[in-house]
Design an enzyme around this catalytic site. Structure first.
Site, PDB file in Angstrom:
ATOM      1  N   HIS A 146      45.194   4.214  34.725  1.00 18.60           N
ATOM      2  CA  HIS A 146      44.645   4.613  36.016  1.00 18.60           C
ATOM      3  C   HIS A 146      43.935   5.963  35.920  1.00 18.60           C
ATOM      4  CE1 HIS A 146      46.957   1.325  37.732  1.00 18.60           C
ATOM      5  NE2 HIS A 146      48.045   1.797  37.138  1.00 18.60           N
ATOM      6  N   ASN A 459      50.994  28.874  43.893  1.00 20.58           N
ATOM      7  CA  ASN A 459      51.211  27.970  42.765  1.00 20.58           C
ATOM      8  C   ASN A 459      49.903  27.669  42.036  1.00 20.58           C
ATOM      9  OD1 ASN A 459      53.079  26.019  41.300  1.00 20.58           O
ATOM     10  ND2 ASN A 459      51.489  24.629  42.015  1.00 20.58           N
ATOM     11  N   ARG A 462      49.094  30.326  39.550  1.00 20.26           N
ATOM     12  CA  ARG A 462      49.962  30.310  38.373  1.00 20.26           C
ATOM     13  C   ARG A 462      49.651  29.163  37.426  1.00 20.26           C
ATOM     14  NH1 ARG A 462      54.037  31.522  42.366  1.00 20.26           N
ATOM     15  NH2 ARG A 462      54.594  29.316  42.444  1.00 20.26           N
ATOM     16  N   ASN A 465      45.039  28.602  35.208  1.00 22.89           N
ATOM     17  CA  ASN A 465      44.748  29.130  33.872  1.00 22.89           C
ATOM     18  C   ASN A 465      46.009  29.841  33.385  1.00 22.89           C
ATOM     19  OD1 ASN A 465      43.793  30.383  31.562  1.00 22.89           O
ATOM     20  ND2 ASN A 465      41.849  31.017  32.462  1.00 22.89           N
ATOM     21  N   HIS A 469      47.020  33.853  33.133  1.00 18.85           N
ATOM     22  CA  HIS A 469      48.133  34.183  34.032  1.00 18.85           C
ATOM     23  C   HIS A 469      49.279  34.832  33.268  1.00 18.85           C
ATOM     24  CE1 HIS A 469      52.142  33.008  35.623  1.00 18.85           C
ATOM     25  NE2 HIS A 469      51.654  33.539  36.713  1.00 18.85           N
ATOM     26  N   TYR A 477      51.755  42.823  35.859  1.00 21.06           N
ATOM     27  CA  TYR A 477      52.762  42.750  36.919  1.00 21.06           C
ATOM     28  C   TYR A 477      54.100  43.348  36.473  1.00 21.06           C
ATOM     29  CZ  TYR A 477      55.788  40.697  40.487  1.00 21.06           C
ATOM     30  OH  TYR A 477      56.707  40.509  41.483  1.00 21.06           O
ATOM     31  N   SER A 500      42.258  41.286  38.476  1.00 26.10           N
ATOM     32  CA  SER A 500      41.591  40.001  38.273  1.00 26.10           C
ATOM     33  C   SER A 500      40.249  39.950  38.984  1.00 26.10           C
ATOM     34  CB  SER A 500      42.502  38.871  38.756  1.00 26.10           C
ATOM     35  OG  SER A 500      41.897  37.614  38.557  1.00 26.10           O
ATOM     36  N   HIS A 504      36.549  39.627  37.092  1.00 28.53           N
ATOM     37  CA  HIS A 504      35.679  38.490  37.403  1.00 28.53           C
ATOM     38  C   HIS A 504      34.319  38.959  37.929  1.00 28.53           C
ATOM     39  CE1 HIS A 504      39.295  36.007  37.040  1.00 28.53           C
ATOM     40  NE2 HIS A 504      38.498  34.959  37.024  1.00 28.53           N
TER      41      HIS A 504
END
Length: 601
Positions: A146, A459, A462, A465, A469, A477, A500, A504
């Site tokens: 599928h 989510n 996280r 990528n 991350h 962090y 980030s 970018h």
């Protein structure tokens, strides 16, 4: 004889399978066995021998039972420990981008003892990401018929795009025109790109490793001021990161006016090598400092050059001395992945040529207004058509090399933004990284997770990528929390978003040649807001629909606004540019009509 032998075998086997060995000596089956043994051998000794044999079997069964109980207890302890470790790592991994309650932002002051512990605490080497052998998720999903059918549908759409281009060329020119001027333009000055990359790679290979080796010598007791040496070598390393890897490649890109694809190669490699050099130093410096304090061995463990070179090519941004490795290299798999990357590149080419460039080139000739912007955004997402009666534009540049009727331009936009999103994900995060992982026998292929099933943006960030991350989580962090003594978690999360967003926007600004902070605003405004509104507590299919709707809309805004600005800066160049005019979006003031400057395209 066969019957007697079968009886003896059954008698010897029956105690082995008796569920209650303590009752075996009094049971009927034991008596039958004793009688069978008496008939077989005869005499009083046979009965005695049969008794002894049964007792030995029972004794062995009891020993086996005790051993099984011991193994069961030990196995349960090991399983419980592994489950606890797994849950702890899962909770730790999901902690990033999770909003903390308001009272935790301004927690009460710590005691002197707690402050001392935090001041002396250093995250030990190896206590971070754990690499395990696993396949990429799409490799597993594509084995399902599928899911593979959806993959075939995208291939069919590529075939239709190619056929439509060939048919239109045949109608206009009388023959198929197989030109790829857009690709040739986008990857222009490729020899300069290769030379720049070689210089960057050699510098990252030699400078950080040499500085680290020299710094290790200062920690081995040969120098009287190791702290001062650490400050000196740390300053030299930061200066190298800023100038050697940061400024010089950007200077080459800007001064040589490299085209977009060539710029992306250099700038993305620049960011990747800077992150790898930071990870190498960040993972090994605490290990040497721990050795200098405890002196557990004659010399500290220093990575070998081969380990560092492997890390520079490995598809990960987290340094380890060793990674899980596959036993063999499947070269057919590598060839398939590189062919898929090439196919995605041509796929993106046809998407831009057939769907994007006709749309945005025409809109860029109109005065900027809200209606044009809304139509542009939604035509970048949804299928539809848009007609304009515009004069014929000279086709001197690969950027305007598209089919255009003489009177009316019909623009068919079919999920262009979504296709580009999927192509970028599939070509790089799946095909490119898996190809290099296979060549290097790198066994941990979790470069992404099931981000398409996300019901929250927390989510999604996280799982989209995982490679980037992990770097942001462990080195931005967690280190921010360590420096701030594990306080101000929302501030740490905001700092991750800011880093980030800045990186970018820096990549897009250098590669496109103009500053238009659309992506930065989306990251810092809508990204932060959605992270709090669409958090991990949101479950259910409706939240996945909302996530996808937001993702499609954001992708359409990015493609629309950056494309408009790109064409506006070519159609309406500044004769006497000032700093304000350079920073001001040109698409806001570029008016419709053909100018002499448009012939330069």
């Amino acid at each position: 004889m066969e019957g007697e032998d079968d009886g003896v075998l059954r008698c010897r086997a029956s105690p082995k399978w008796t569920p209650f060995p303590d009752l075996a000596s009094d049971g009927s089956s034991t008596g039958a066995c004793n009688q069978g043994q008496q008939r077989r051998k005869g005499g009083d000794h046979v009965t005695s021998n049969g008794k002894i044999e049964v007792e030995q079997v029972i004794s062995k069964k009891l020993q086996l039972k005790r051993k099984a109980e011991f193994l069961k207890t030990d196995l349960m302890h090991q399983l419980d420990s592994q489950v606890h470790d797994f849950m702890d790592s899962l909770i730790e991994e999901s902690a990033i981008l999770e909003p903390a309650p308001v009272p935790a932002v301004f927690s009460p002051p710590l005691s002197d003892k707690e402050r001392g512990k935090l001041r002396n605490f250093r995250p030990p080497h190896g206590e971070g990401k754990h690499f395990v052998s696993r396949r990429s998720l799409l490799d597993e999903l594509l084995e399902v018929n599928h899911i593979r059918t959806i993959y075939h549908m995208f291939i069919a759409l590529l075939i239709l795009l190619i056929l439509s281009t060939l048919v239109v060329d045949f109608i206009d020119e009388g023959r198929p025109v197989l030109h790829f001027d857009l690709l040739v333009y986008a990857f222009g000055q490729f020899p300069l790109v290769v030379c720049t990359w070689i210089c960057m790679f050699l510098s990252v290979l030699l400078v950080p490793y040499s500085l680290f080796h020299m710094w290790v010598q200062t920690q081995c007791g040969f120098y009287t001021h190791p702290g001062l040496c650490s400050l000196l070598f740390g300053s030299v390393f930061l200066l190298y990161q800023a100038v050697g890897v940061g400024f010089l490649p950007t200077y080459v890109v800007v001064t040589n006016s490299l085209p977009p694809a060539s710029c992306f190669i250099i700038i993305l490699e620049q960011v990747r090598l800077m992150m790898k050099a930071h990870s190498f130093v960040r993972e090994n410096v605490p290990r040497v400092l721990t050795w200098a304090k405890e002196k557990t061995s004659p010399r500290p463990v220093v990575p070998q050059v081969s380990q560092y070179i492997y890390f520079l090519f490995a598809p990960t941004l987290i340094y380890r001395d060793k990674y899980p490795r596959n036993p063999v290299i499947r070269w057919s798999y590598v060839a398939t992945k590189f062919l898929q990357v090439l196919g995605c590149m041509f796929y993106a080419y046809y998407v831009f040529v057939r769907l994007c460039i006709p749309q945005f080139r025409s809109i860029s000739l109109q005065l900027f207004d809200r209606r044009a912007m809304v139509l542009c955004v939604f035509n970048s997402i949804l299928p539809g058509k848009i007609s304009h009666s515009l004069p014929k534009i000279p086709l001197h540049s690969p950027l305007t090399l598209v089919w255009e009727p003489k009177n009316t331009c019909v623009r068919l936009i079919s999920f262009a933004g979504v296709l580009i999103l999927f192509l970028g994900f599939f070509s790089f995060l799946h095909c490119w990284l898996n190809a290099f992982g296979e060549m290097l026998q790198f066994a941990d292929r979790m470069f992404y997770k099931d981000w398409w099933n996300s019901t929250s943006f927390a989510n999604y960030y996280r799982t989209w990528n995982v490679v980037v991350h992990n770097w942001l989580y462990y080195y931005v962090y967690r280190d921010f929390l360590w420096i701030s003594q594990k306080r101000f978690r929302p501030v740490a999360m905001l700092f991750v978003f800011t880093v980030s967003a800045v990186v970018h926007e820096y990549i897009l600004a250098v590669c496109f040649g103009f500053f238009y902070p659309v992506l930065f605003c989306l990251f810092m405004c809508f990204g932060m807001m959605f992270n709090f509104v669409l958090h991990d507590q949101r479950k259910g299919p409706i939240w996945n629909v909302i996530m996808w709707t937001s993702l499609f809309l954001g992708q359409g805004v990015i493609i629309c606004l950056y494309s408009q600005e790109w064409y506006a800066r070519h159609y309406c160049p500044l004769k006497e540019p000032s700093l304000f005019e350079l920073l001001k979006p040109r698409s806001w003031s570029c008016q419709s009509g053909l100018t002499e400057d448009s012939d330069r395209l």
